[in-house]
Write a protein that holds these residues in place. Structure first.
Motif, PDB file in Angstrom:
ATOM      1  N   ALA A  27       0.836  -1.195   0.000  1.00  0.00           N
ATOM      2  CA  ALA A  27       0.000   0.000   0.000  1.00  0.00           C
ATOM      3  C   ALA A  27       0.874   1.250   0.000  1.00  0.00           C
ATOM      4  CB  ALA A  27      -0.914   0.021   1.222  1.00  0.00           C
ATOM      5  N   ILE A  55      -2.642  -0.927  -3.334  1.00  0.00           N
ATOM      6  CA  ILE A  55      -3.555  -0.029  -2.629  1.00  0.00           C
ATOM      7  C   ILE A  55      -2.940   1.364  -2.641  1.00  0.00           C
ATOM      8  CG2 ILE A  55      -4.649   0.478  -0.408  1.00  0.00           C
ATOM      9  CD1 ILE A  55      -4.357  -2.562   0.205  1.00  0.00           C
ATOM     10  N   TRP A  56      -3.741   2.362  -2.996  1.00  0.00           N
ATOM     11  CA  TRP A  56      -3.279   3.754  -3.052  1.00  0.00           C
ATOM     12  C   TRP A  56      -4.212   4.615  -2.221  1.00  0.00           C
ATOM     13  CZ3 TRP A  56       0.964   5.310  -6.047  1.00  0.00           C
ATOM     14  CH2 TRP A  56       1.507   4.326  -6.863  1.00  0.00           C
TER      15      TRP A  56
END
Length: 85
Positions: A27, A55-56
């Protein structure tokens, strides 16, 4: 390091987040005036595909340790509680 070189990124942290299927997912948490789709595109051109975060999240600021470093543990806790979704 690649994320920090992109124009508009003030601070960036990349860490592993617990995932039921994979064990962990990578992430990226970004602070700055930047478009996440453009940043992802930049990473696709710069990094190998396995190094690109899955994941951002864009954040307004980071929690810090008493030593002045970004607290990765606190970010992970906040994400898992749903505060950074």
């Amino acid at each position: 390091q690649v994320l920090k070189t992109y124009e508009g990124v003030d601070e960036a942290v990349v860490l592993g987040i617990n995932d039921e299927y994979w064990g962990e997912k990578v992430a990226a948490f970004i602070n700055g005036n930047v478009s996440l789709p453009l940043l992802k595109s930049y990473c696709l051109k710069t990094l190998s595909s396995y190094k690109i975060p899955q994941i951002w999240r864009k954040v307004d600021g980071f929690p810090y340790t008493t030593g002045g470093k970004i607290s990765r543990q606190e970010i992970k806790k906040l994400f898992e509680k749903g505060a950074l979704k």
